[in-house]
Design a protein around this motif. Structure first.
Motif, mmCIF file in Angstrom:
data_model
loop_
_atom_site.group_PDB
_atom_site.id
_atom_site.type_symbol
_atom_site.label_atom_id
_atom_site.label_comp_id
_atom_site.label_asym_id
_atom_site.label_seq_id
_atom_site.Cartn_x
_atom_site.Cartn_y
_atom_site.Cartn_z
ATOM 1 N N TYR A 157 0.852 -1.196 0.000
ATOM 2 C CA TYR A 157 0.000 0.000 0.000
ATOM 3 C C TYR A 157 0.882 1.238 0.000
ATOM 4 C CZ TYR A 157 -3.213 3.658 1.479
ATOM 5 O OH TYR A 157 -3.933 4.824 1.547
ATOM 6 N N LEU A 158 0.532 2.207 -0.855
ATOM 7 C CA LEU A 158 1.286 3.455 -0.938
ATOM 8 C C LEU A 158 0.347 4.627 -0.747
ATOM 9 C CD1 LEU A 158 2.764 1.294 -2.970
ATOM 10 C CD2 LEU A 158 4.118 3.290 -3.586
ATOM 11 N N THR A 159 0.773 5.580 0.069
ATOM 12 C CA THR A 159 -0.020 6.781 0.262
ATOM 13 C C THR A 159 0.461 7.855 -0.706
ATOM 14 O OG1 THR A 159 -0.882 8.314 1.912
ATOM 15 C CG2 THR A 159 1.454 7.814 2.004
ATOM 16 N N SER A 160 -0.049 9.093 -0.529
ATOM 17 C CA SER A 160 0.306 10.160 -1.472
ATOM 18 C C SER A 160 1.295 11.146 -0.861
ATOM 19 C CB SER A 160 -0.962 10.904 -1.889
ATOM 20 O OG SER A 160 -1.647 11.382 -0.753
ATOM 21 N N ARG A 161 2.010 10.710 0.161
ATOM 22 C CA ARG A 161 2.943 11.584 0.862
ATOM 23 C C ARG A 161 4.111 11.992 -0.050
ATOM 24 N NH1 ARG A 161 7.247 9.386 1.526
ATOM 25 N NH2 ARG A 161 6.465 7.410 2.290
ATOM 26 N N GLY A 162 3.835 12.912 -0.980
ATOM 27 C CA GLY A 162 4.892 13.368 -1.863
ATOM 28 C C GLY A 162 5.485 12.273 -2.718
ATOM 29 N N ILE A 163 4.818 11.121 -2.785
ATOM 30 C CA ILE A 163 5.354 9.993 -3.539
ATOM 31 C C ILE A 163 5.265 10.291 -5.032
ATOM 32 C CG2 ILE A 163 4.892 7.579 -4.159
ATOM 33 C CD1 ILE A 163 4.348 7.023 -1.265
ATOM 34 N N SER A 164 6.291 9.924 -5.739
ATOM 35 C CA SER A 164 6.414 10.273 -7.154
ATOM 36 C C SER A 164 5.870 9.180 -8.059
ATOM 37 C CB SER A 164 7.888 10.519 -7.494
ATOM 38 O OG SER A 164 8.637 9.324 -7.342
ATOM 39 N N GLN A 405 -2.854 11.559 -8.326
ATOM 40 C CA GLN A 405 -3.387 11.411 -9.683
ATOM 41 C C GLN A 405 -2.601 10.371 -10.477
ATOM 42 O OE1 GLN A 405 -6.115 13.179 -11.239
ATOM 43 N NE2 GLN A 405 -5.812 11.628 -12.805
ATOM 44 N N GLY A 406 -1.282 10.406 -10.339
ATOM 45 C CA GLY A 406 -0.456 9.508 -11.131
ATOM 46 C C GLY A 406 -0.405 8.084 -10.623
ATOM 47 N N GLY A 407 -0.726 7.867 -9.337
ATOM 48 C CA GLY A 407 -0.590 6.542 -8.750
ATOM 49 C C GLY A 407 -1.331 5.469 -9.513
ATOM 50 N N ALA A 408 -2.623 5.713 -9.753
ATOM 51 C CA ALA A 408 -3.423 4.724 -10.473
ATOM 52 C C ALA A 408 -3.046 4.677 -11.948
ATOM 53 C CB ALA A 408 -4.907 5.045 -10.319
ATOM 54 N N GLU A 409 -2.712 5.826 -12.525
ATOM 55 C CA GLU A 409 -2.424 5.878 -13.960
ATOM 56 C C GLU A 409 -1.194 5.066 -14.342
ATOM 57 O OE1 GLU A 409 -4.516 10.182 -14.932
ATOM 58 O OE2 GLU A 409 -2.374 10.110 -14.496
ATOM 59 N N GLY A 521 17.901 11.264 -8.959
ATOM 60 C CA GLY A 521 17.460 11.380 -10.339
ATOM 61 C C GLY A 521 16.222 12.224 -10.522
ATOM 62 N N GLY A 522 15.763 12.860 -9.433
ATOM 63 C CA GLY A 522 14.582 13.707 -9.533
ATOM 64 C C GLY A 522 13.294 12.896 -9.517
ATOM 65 N N ALA A 523 12.182 13.612 -9.549
ATOM 66 C CA ALA A 523 10.880 12.965 -9.415
ATOM 67 C C ALA A 523 9.853 13.671 -10.286
ATOM 68 C CB ALA A 523 10.431 12.998 -7.952
ATOM 69 N N THR A 524 8.816 12.939 -10.655
ATOM 70 C CA THR A 524 7.700 13.564 -11.369
ATOM 71 C C THR A 524 6.414 13.323 -10.591
ATOM 72 O OG1 THR A 524 7.251 11.603 -12.729
ATOM 73 C CG2 THR A 524 8.756 13.277 -13.635
ATOM 74 N N GLU A 525 5.492 14.248 -10.718
ATOM 75 C CA GLU A 525 4.136 14.064 -10.211
ATOM 76 C C GLU A 525 3.163 14.461 -11.308
ATOM 77 O OE1 GLU A 525 1.621 17.340 -8.499
ATOM 78 O OE2 GLU A 525 3.350 17.462 -7.148
ATOM 79 N N THR A 526 1.927 13.984 -11.187
ATOM 80 C CA THR A 526 0.879 14.347 -12.132
ATOM 81 C C THR A 526 -0.168 15.179 -11.403
ATOM 82 O OG1 THR A 526 1.243 12.252 -13.286
ATOM 83 C CG2 THR A 526 -0.751 13.485 -13.847
ATOM 84 N N SER A 527 -0.446 16.358 -11.897
ATOM 85 C CA SER A 527 -1.347 17.281 -11.217
ATOM 86 C C SER A 527 -2.803 16.983 -11.560
ATOM 87 C CB SER A 527 -1.016 18.725 -11.601
ATOM 88 O OG SER A 527 -1.456 18.998 -12.929
ATOM 89 N N ARG A 531 -1.011 17.598 -15.738
ATOM 90 C CA ARG A 531 0.360 18.019 -16.057
ATOM 91 C C ARG A 531 1.342 17.098 -15.338
ATOM 92 N NH1 ARG A 531 0.331 23.147 -18.481
ATOM 93 N NH2 ARG A 531 -1.629 24.282 -18.175
ATOM 94 N N ILE A 532 2.246 16.509 -16.093
ATOM 95 C CA ILE A 532 3.313 15.695 -15.511
ATOM 96 C C ILE A 532 4.513 16.611 -15.326
ATOM 97 C CG2 ILE A 532 4.699 13.616 -15.738
ATOM 98 C CD1 ILE A 532 2.600 12.561 -17.713
ATOM 99 N N LEU A 533 4.873 16.842 -14.088
ATOM 100 C CA LEU A 533 5.830 17.885 -13.729
ATOM 101 C C LEU A 533 7.102 17.271 -13.164
ATOM 102 C CD1 LEU A 533 3.067 19.723 -11.740
ATOM 103 C CD2 LEU A 533 3.908 20.548 -13.938
ATOM 104 N N PHE A 534 8.232 17.792 -13.574
ATOM 105 C CA PHE A 534 9.513 17.285 -13.077
ATOM 106 C C PHE A 534 9.992 18.140 -11.913
ATOM 107 C CE2 PHE A 534 14.145 16.996 -12.898
ATOM 108 C CZ PHE A 534 14.315 15.622 -12.857
#
Length: 745
Positions: A157-164, A405-409, A521-527, A531-534
């Motif tokens: 299980y993963l939460t949304s705590r800034g997870i990329s 937003q990106g977790g399920a996608e 290596g940096g991270a991306t999130e989906t808003s 928007r997929i943001l680096f």
């Protein structure tokens, strides 16, 4: 980027004449900024680099640095500032983990304030302390246990705590590499109804428009949402939408003060005089949204205000919906919705007079056992006048957390593969071409099902990256009992949480995670607006032995199956992004993101542009959404939950600055209070078959027969296992009785 000339001041929008709302109950933005400064003084240069270069780890609006993609100027909210210390705080002392009795007396906030987790720790059955162990030892213990159990008895299980996106993708790939589809993320507990409903009706599962569409639309409607509290930057968007002529409507059981009056610190006029954001409130019963929308549709149909050309060319199912709506009596609609026929006509007239509209919703719609139908009803309303697929129209399930937003996608759900593909032979075969191994086909467990099976003793390994089931699920005592039945629990996080302190059946291991700003290596999130943001790795920070989370998952998988380690050997963030672009076709372009400011918006500004829908027949689908009936033997009041000065289950302050209410207070209508002989400040017991909770009464602008309390405190009144069958989201509402107490507590 949309530039706005605000022109002269607009007194008709002012909240009052007293400068800066000094006598009002309101957030004190500048005081909070000063508090943030003090909290981060010990590591101020690093904090400044996060704000200047990183993508916000608060809500999912997608602020890059201190700017976003909707308006010019500085965008910096207190949600982000309140979270900043999690990224700059010092590491906790090992001695903090030597006394479980003391730790259990601390609140979640106090546990966080102990500092960052610096090293792996272990606690075995019967021990009263955590002891430090090496990474090799910790991962070997976990790997050896996984080797001995059946894949269906392992859960991630993963939460949304800034997870990329990189972490979500890697975690679900590792789970499937180990033979299980038991992998889920915190979207299950918030917007899973939106994903299911929109996919079925529109063929897409994300916001169909951009925030720029808010500014210039004729009608902006918020259902079950309190964005000034949870996504404060949206207040600025609403302000400019009003300047462009938008009417702003809120459909909610409570008249939220933030929608009524808000002081936007980055706009001079608003910071001085405040802004009346909402033009009209409609007080709906908790769970009455389908009835409300059905009433509006009934007026639209009866008066010929639907867009029949659009309906005929681009939709299906309207005839069945029209038949159902015509069968509903006004008596039923008024009783179920809590809104009069005349008020529903007022909304219908406003909607019919608008040439464009944007509908926004949050947990007030999704947190029901019929949450999916709630969202489908909103889609019905939008489709009835063709408000999709063109500028200044659309649907926005606004996301409260930056990574969700990106977790399920990217596939971090039990019933879908990366890209939203169903788990079947055809789709797993496609994925095998990328992964070189066969993903499992067995049905996976969602978050609620994981705890259900754990309670039955059917989970041997529960691996949690972030999250706190005790504070986020109904019936926390049952959840604690479930966690105690798991042989090995792994808690991968940046700080301590209450669920880590639950006694182990055999072993509990804590793994120190790096934040998104420390991720190699940096991270991306989906808003929210796709928007997929680096977000680049911010130099200058190392907490003990904390590791990037995707690296931890890869290292573990290779230890479990060393003979196949080459199949899971992800070596860099760039490699992961390249693989995501192959596995998730609509994420194409993520592999090109590598520096600050890099961004792509999948699907463009709007999905379904030109009325092109992703359904099998290419049309949007109306749905017959039955008006929910009250349960027999229900208590006197409908209880819903709310947030206040918190981020998810992290309580940041005991008093909500927007309402002035404290955590253990119950919002109640003045007429209901009078019937019960209650006054403001009276002590009561709120109870039902699930539990009881003592609270103080606060007379509030809330629909009669409805009450609200803060979450997660009110979770003791919620029944575990009462979920939406279409998506698995828990029902965070209940029927309760209220009993006066003679003595204060």
């Amino acid at each position: 980027m949309l530039g706005i000339d605000i022109g002269s001041f607009k007194p008709k929008f002012w909240a009052g004449l007293i400068p800066f709302g000094l006598t009002s109950v309101k957030p004190r933005h500048f005081i909070d900024m000063a508090i943030t400064l003090l909290e981060n003084l010990h590591n101020l240069p690093y904090a400044i680099r996060i704000l200047k270069d990183g993508v916000c780890d608060g809500c999912a609006l997608g602020t890059v640095g201190i700017r976003d993609f909707t308006l010019k100027g500085v965008h910096l909210c207190n949600v982000r500032l309140s979270l900043l210390k999690l990224n700059t705080m010092k590491q906790l002392k090992k001695s903090s983990l030597y006394d479980l009795g003391r730790l259990r007396k601390l609140s979640g906030k106090d546990l966080i304030n102990l500092g960052r987790l610096p090293y792996p720790f272990i606690r075995r059955k019967g021990e009263n302390e955590f002891n430090r162990i090496s990474w090799d030892n910790a991962l070997d213990i976990i790997a050896n246990k996984i080797k001995t159990v059946q894949p269906e008895r392992i859960a991630f299980y993963l939460t949304s705590r800034g997870i990329s996106n990189e972490v979500y993708y890697t975690a679900q790939k590792v789970a499937r590499f180990l033979g299980t589809n038991n992998v889920d993320n915190s979207a299950r507990l918030c917007h899973s109804p939106s994903t299911v409903a929109m996919k079925e009706t529109l063929g897409v599962s994300a916001s169909t428009c951009s925030y720029t569409d808010w500014i210039g639309t004729d009608l902006l409607v918020f259902f079950g949402s309190n964005t000034p509290n949870n996504q404060p930057v949206t207040a600025k968007y609403i302000y400019y939408a009003k300047l462009k002529g938008a009417k702003v409507v809120v459909v909610n059981p409570v008249k939220e003060p933030g929608f009524d009056k808000y002081w936007i610190p980055s706009i001079l006029e608003s910071s001085i005089f405040g802004t009346k954001l909402c033009d009209k409130f409609f007080f709906v019963n908790t769970g009455g949204d389908i009835a409300f929308i059905s009433g509006v549709l009934k007026h639209l149909i009866d008066n010929g205000w639907t867009d029949n050309e659009f309906i005929g060319r681009h939709t299906s199912g309207f005839t069945e919906l029209e038949s159902y709506i015509s069968s509903l009596s006004w008596e039923l609609i008024e009783k179920a919705s809590g809104v009069t026929r005349a008020e529903l006509l007022e909304f219908a007239r406003m909607y019919a007079a608008s040439k464009s509209s944007v509908f926004v919703w949050s947990m007030g719609l999704t947190h029901h056992s019929f949450g999916t139908d709630n969202v489908k009803a909103v889609v019905n309303l939008g489709l009835s006048r063709g408000n999709i697929g063109r500028p200044k129209t659309g649907f926005v399930p606004i996301r409260g957390h930056s990574g969700v937003q990106g977790g399920a996608e990217v596939g971090c759900v039990p019933d879908k593969l990366p890209g939203g593909l169903s788990v079947d032979k055809e789709n797993t075969g496609k994925l095998k071409e990328i992964w070189d191994f066969d993903p499992p086909l067995a049905k996976g467990l969602n978050a609620v099902e994981m705890i259900t099976e754990a309670y039955k003793g059917n989970i041997d390994v529960l691996y949690s990256s972030g999250g706190n089931f005790i504070d986020t699920l109904p019936d926390p005592e049952l959840v604690k009992d479930a966690l105690k039945q798991v042989n090995l629990r792994v808690h991968q996080d940046i700080v301590l949480t209450t669920q880590m302190l639950v006694d182990p059946k055999d072993v509990v291991i804590l793994l120190p995670a790096a934040t998104r700003y420390e991720q190699r290596g940096g991270a991306t999130e989906t808003s929210t607006e796709r928007r997929i943001l680096f977000s680049p790795q911010i130099p200058g920070r190392k907490v003990g032995e904390a590791r990037s989370e995707w690296e931890i998952f890869v290292d573990l998988a290779k230890r479990v199956r060393p003979e196949s380690s080459h199949l899971i050997d992800l070596k860099s963030g760039q490699q992961i992004r390249t693989e995501i672009s192959e596995a998730v076709p609509f994420y194409k372009g993520i592999e090109t993101l590598y520096k600050k400011g890099d961004m792509i918006q999948y699907g463009g500004e709007r999905l379904c542009d030109g009325y092109k829908f992703g359904t099998m027949d290419g049309k949007a689908h109306f749905s017959v959404c039955k008006v929910p009936q009250e349960l027999p033997g229900s208590g006197r009041f409908r209880l819903s939950n709310r947030r206040g000065k918190q981020f998810n289950s992290i309580i940041q302050r005991n008093t909500d600055p927007l309402t002035g209410r404290k955590r253990l207070e119950i919002f109640i209508n003045s007429l209901d209070a009078k019937i019960l002989s209650l006054k403001d400040g009276s002590c009561v017991v709120v109870r039902n078959d699930s539990g009881s909770l003592r609270a103080f009464v606060r007379i509030s602008d809330i629909q009669k027969g409805n009450v609200q309390m803060f979450w997660p405190e009110s979770n003791v009144l919620l029944k575990f296992g009462n979920t939406d069958p279409a998506c698995g989201v828990p029902d965070y509402n209940a029927y309760v009785d209220i009993m006066p107490l003679e003595k204060k507590f």
